[in-house]
Motif scaffolding. Structure first.
Motif, PDB file in Angstrom:
ATOM      1  N   UNK A 132       0.885  -1.130   0.015  1.00 47.18           N
ATOM      2  CA  UNK A 132      -0.053  -0.034  -0.120  1.00 47.18           C
ATOM      3  C   UNK A 132       0.772   1.360  -0.159  1.00 47.18           C
ATOM      4  N   UNK A 133       0.849   1.991  -0.971  1.00 43.54           N
ATOM      5  CA  UNK A 133       1.743   2.967  -1.145  1.00 43.54           C
ATOM      6  C   UNK A 133       1.387   4.581  -0.437  1.00 43.54           C
ATOM      7  N   UNK A 134       0.040   4.156  -0.008  1.00 42.64           N
ATOM      8  CA  UNK A 134      -0.343   5.445   1.156  1.00 42.64           C
ATOM      9  C   UNK A 134      -0.151   5.184   2.593  1.00 42.64           C
ATOM     10  N   UNK A 135       0.365   3.831   2.925  1.00 40.21           N
ATOM     11  CA  UNK A 135       0.336   3.582   4.420  1.00 40.21           C
ATOM     12  C   UNK A 135       2.059   3.299   4.649  1.00 40.21           C
ATOM     13  N   UNK A 136       2.601   3.938   5.791  1.00 36.57           N
ATOM     14  CA  UNK A 136       4.139   3.529   5.889  1.00 36.57           C
ATOM     15  C   UNK A 136       4.203   1.947   6.107  1.00 36.57           C
ATOM     16  N   UNK A 137       5.126   1.430   5.516  1.00 33.48           N
ATOM     17  CA  UNK A 137       5.321  -0.045   5.853  1.00 33.48           C
ATOM     18  C   UNK A 137       5.496  -0.403   7.368  1.00 33.48           C
ATOM     19  N   UNK A 138       6.322   0.550   7.942  1.00 35.03           N
ATOM     20  CA  UNK A 138       6.261   0.553   9.298  1.00 35.03           C
ATOM     21  C   UNK A 138       4.808   0.129  10.111  1.00 35.03           C
ATOM     22  N   UNK A 139       3.641   0.841   9.719  1.00 36.55           N
ATOM     23  CA  UNK A 139       2.432   0.694  10.306  1.00 36.55           C
ATOM     24  C   UNK A 139       1.704  -0.720   9.932  1.00 36.55           C
ATOM     25  N   UNK A 140       2.024  -0.881   8.761  1.00 37.72           N
ATOM     26  CA  UNK A 140       1.418  -2.449   8.462  1.00 37.72           C
ATOM     27  C   UNK A 140       2.202  -3.458   9.213  1.00 37.72           C
ATOM     28  N   UNK A 141       3.649  -3.354   9.079  1.00 33.50           N
ATOM     29  CA  UNK A 141       4.452  -4.299   9.835  1.00 33.50           C
ATOM     30  C   UNK A 141       4.102  -4.452  11.397  1.00 33.50           C
ATOM     31  N   UNK A 142       3.543  -3.426  11.845  1.00 34.46           N
ATOM     32  CA  UNK A 142       3.217  -3.152  13.471  1.00 34.46           C
ATOM     33  C   UNK A 142       1.994  -4.037  13.767  1.00 34.46           C
ATOM     34  N   UNK A 143       1.138  -4.173  12.871  1.00 34.89           N
ATOM     35  CA  UNK A 143      -0.116  -4.827  13.057  1.00 34.89           C
ATOM     36  C   UNK A 143       0.282  -6.468  12.658  1.00 34.89           C
ATOM     37  N   UNK A 144       1.001  -6.698  11.686  1.00 29.39           N
ATOM     38  CA  UNK A 144       1.407  -8.038  11.282  1.00 29.39           C
ATOM     39  C   UNK A 144       2.339  -8.664  12.768  1.00 29.39           C
ATOM     40  N   UNK A 145       3.139  -7.751  13.328  1.00 27.38           N
ATOM     41  CA  UNK A 145       3.963  -8.022  14.421  1.00 27.38           C
ATOM     42  C   UNK A 145       2.939  -8.664  15.614  1.00 27.38           C
ATOM     43  N   UNK A 146       1.857  -7.826  15.754  1.00 31.67           N
ATOM     44  CA  UNK A 146       0.975  -8.413  16.728  1.00 31.67           C
ATOM     45  C   UNK A 146       0.375  -9.412  16.372  1.00 31.67           C
ATOM     46  N   UNK A 147       0.097  -9.573  15.342  1.00 31.56           N
ATOM     47  CA  UNK A 147      -0.515 -11.197  14.750  1.00 31.56           C
ATOM     48  C   UNK A 147       0.330 -12.344  15.067  1.00 31.56           C
ATOM     49  N   UNK A 148       1.698 -12.029  14.745  1.00 29.31           N
ATOM     50  CA  UNK A 148       2.704 -12.982  15.415  1.00 29.31           C
ATOM     51  C   UNK A 148       2.650 -13.181  17.041  1.00 29.31           C
ATOM     52  N   UNK A 149       2.716 -12.157  17.594  1.00 27.53           N
ATOM     53  CA  UNK A 149       2.569 -12.282  18.905  1.00 27.53           C
ATOM     54  C   UNK A 149       1.292 -12.998  19.503  1.00 27.53           C
ATOM     55  N   UNK A 150       0.219 -12.807  18.780  1.00 28.83           N
ATOM     56  CA  UNK A 150      -0.983 -13.502  19.142  1.00 28.83           C
ATOM     57  C   UNK A 150      -1.076 -14.944  18.634  1.00 28.83           C
ATOM     58  N   UNK A 151      -0.120 -15.417  17.928  1.00 31.76           N
ATOM     59  CA  UNK A 151      -0.164 -16.745  17.337  1.00 31.76           C
ATOM     60  C   UNK A 151      -0.984 -16.939  16.258  1.00 31.76           C
ATOM     61  N   UNK A 152      -1.319 -15.838  15.491  1.00 33.06           N
ATOM     62  CA  UNK A 152      -2.325 -16.174  14.456  1.00 33.06           C
ATOM     63  C   UNK A 152      -1.398 -16.364  13.007  1.00 33.06           C
ATOM     64  N   UNK A 153      -0.459 -15.635  13.230  1.00 35.10           N
ATOM     65  CA  UNK A 153       0.745 -16.175  12.204  1.00 35.10           C
ATOM     66  C   UNK A 153       2.117 -16.354  12.879  1.00 35.10           C
ATOM     67  N   UNK A 154       2.952 -17.371  11.984  1.00 32.22           N
ATOM     68  CA  UNK A 154       4.087 -17.702  12.401  1.00 32.22           C
ATOM     69  C   UNK A 154       5.402 -16.644  11.884  1.00 32.22           C
ATOM     70  N   UNK A 155       5.107 -16.520  10.561  1.00 34.41           N
ATOM     71  CA  UNK A 155       6.538 -15.801   9.971  1.00 34.41           C
ATOM     72  C   UNK A 155       5.614 -14.747   8.812  1.00 34.41           C
ATOM     73  N   UNK A 156       6.319 -13.806   8.645  1.00 33.62           N
ATOM     74  CA  UNK A 156       5.970 -12.598   7.841  1.00 33.62           C
ATOM     75  C   UNK A 156       6.726 -12.522   6.630  1.00 33.62           C
ATOM     76  N   UNK A 157       5.899 -12.220   5.576  1.00 38.43           N
ATOM     77  CA  UNK A 157       6.441 -11.993   4.331  1.00 38.43           C
ATOM     78  C   UNK A 157       5.991 -10.972   3.477  1.00 38.43           C
ATOM     79  N   UNK A 158       6.669 -10.228   2.399  1.00 33.23           N
ATOM     80  CA  UNK A 158       6.179  -9.284   1.396  1.00 33.23           C
ATOM     81  C   UNK A 158       6.251  -9.789   0.061  1.00 33.23           C
ATOM     82  N   UNK A 159       5.497  -9.270  -0.737  1.00 31.07           N
ATOM     83  CA  UNK A 159       5.552  -9.522  -2.084  1.00 31.07           C
ATOM     84  C   UNK A 159       5.704  -8.357  -2.985  1.00 31.07           C
ATOM     85  N   UNK A 160       6.696  -8.267  -3.984  1.00 32.99           N
ATOM     86  CA  UNK A 160       6.880  -6.985  -4.751  1.00 32.99           C
ATOM     87  C   UNK A 160       7.121  -5.660  -4.131  1.00 32.99           C
TER      88      UNK A 160
END
Length: 345
Positions: A132-160
């Protein structure tokens, strides 16, 4: 034809994820490459894949949309512990208009919906499908990091993602894998993206390693495409470019005959020889094609043979962009706003 061999395992990234050295792209089972295929046939193919040692399965919520994840959910019943499952979020279609979103609320809602469709408790590898070119990647990653901490995802990836976006994301939480298009005729990632991944210890997942089927049969692949197959819209598959690109296939095919393998096995073996941190994920809907792709793992290439293959597909030898103007090329290797300049949603 090269025969299948035992499938080796590789470490993807430096966070602990281990996958089969080759994966299975599941997109074409449900969308983009013509009509959806019968669930029963695709479930049989997925089970055959896992039994053969190809346990890294790749899907996305946009495939269908949604139906491919539902299919995977059915296929995984009883074998969930045997597979490494990757899915993606970020592409939203509303009223026929495509939008890329990376805001925290959308990230969380997408993950919850994918978990439900897949009927699982945790996603092994969760990618942001486009940036998303409108949202800083740090903001998106912050939420993904929370999902890791909550056990909903194990690992994070990016595409393109661009190299700078990858660096910024990795500083928030380790990125396990970058998914990118990499094949004999798509090599732009070698200049900047691949070296960045290797510097940071990030695994590389190569989609469309067979050039969306081009390296299976050359220009003939277009003859069998369904009316709604999106490859008909891609620049490289247009008649004026395809005739030129056919020369690349002819060279690859001639070398394959010398080596006693198929051209698709040779093209796939070239990707495998890029390194043990690279996992190609060729897609198919046919068991015979799957078995042929599996055989690529036993094709060995010398440095001279690698150089010969690469000489056939230099950047100026390929005619046409890999995406058309009205497709996802808008978000290719994308940058995002700086966090300190962002004013919120």
């Amino acid at each position: 034809m090269a025969k299948p061999c035992g499938v080796r395992r590789i470490k993807l990234g430096s966070e602990g994820l281990e996958v089969s050295a080759q994966g299975l792209g599941c997109m074409g089972m449900s969308s983009f490459y013509g009509p959806p295929k019968p669930d029963s046939d695709m479930i049989s193919l997925i089970h055959h894949s896992v039994q053969s040692g190809i346990t890294f399965l790749d899907t996305s919520d946009i495939y269908g949309p949604f139906t491919n994840e539902i299919l995977l959910g059915k296929a995984l019943k009883g074998i969930r512990g045997k597979v490494e499952l990757a899915t993606k979020f970020a592409i939203s279609v509303v009223d026929g208009k495509r939008e890329i979103r990376g805001d925290p609320a959308f990230v969380r809602a997408s993950c919850e919906a994918s978990l439900k469709r897949l009927d699982i408790d945790c996603i092994d590898l969760y990618y942001q499908h486009r940036i998303d070119t409108r949202v800083p990647i740090e903001v998106t990653m912050g939420e993904l990091k929370k999902l890791v901490e909550e056990g909903k995802i194990k690992y994070i990836g990016l595409s393109e993602a661009s190299a700078s976006t990858i660096r910024r994301a990795h500083a928030v939480h380790p990125i396990t894998a970058i998914q990118l298009e990499w094949s004999l005729w798509s090599r732009d990632v070698e200049e900047d993206i691949v070296p960045t991944c290797r510097e940071l210890g990030i695994g590389i997942v190569a989609y469309s390693p067979l050039g969306r089927g081009f390296f299976s049969s050359g220009a003939k692949v277009v003859e069998n495409l369904a009316n709604d197959d999106f490859r008909k819209l891609l620049p490289r598959f247009q008649p004026e470019n395809l005739e030129h690109n056919e020369r690349i296939f002819e060279h690859v095919n001639e070398m394959a005959m010398r080596k006693g393998c198929t051209p698709s096995q040779l093209a796939l073996a070239w990707v495998h020889h890029q390194g043990n941190d690279v996992c190609p994920i060729p897609g198919t809907t046919k068991i015979e094609n799957f078995n042929q792709n599996l055989g690529a793992l036993s094709v060995k290439l010398t440095p001279d043979e690698m150089a010969e293959l690469e000489s056939y597909a230099l950047a100026d030898a390929v005619k046409g962009d890999r995406y058309g103007g009205a497709t996802l090329s808008t978000w290719k290797n994308s940058e995002t706003p700086r966090l300190d300049s962002w004013k919120g949603e």
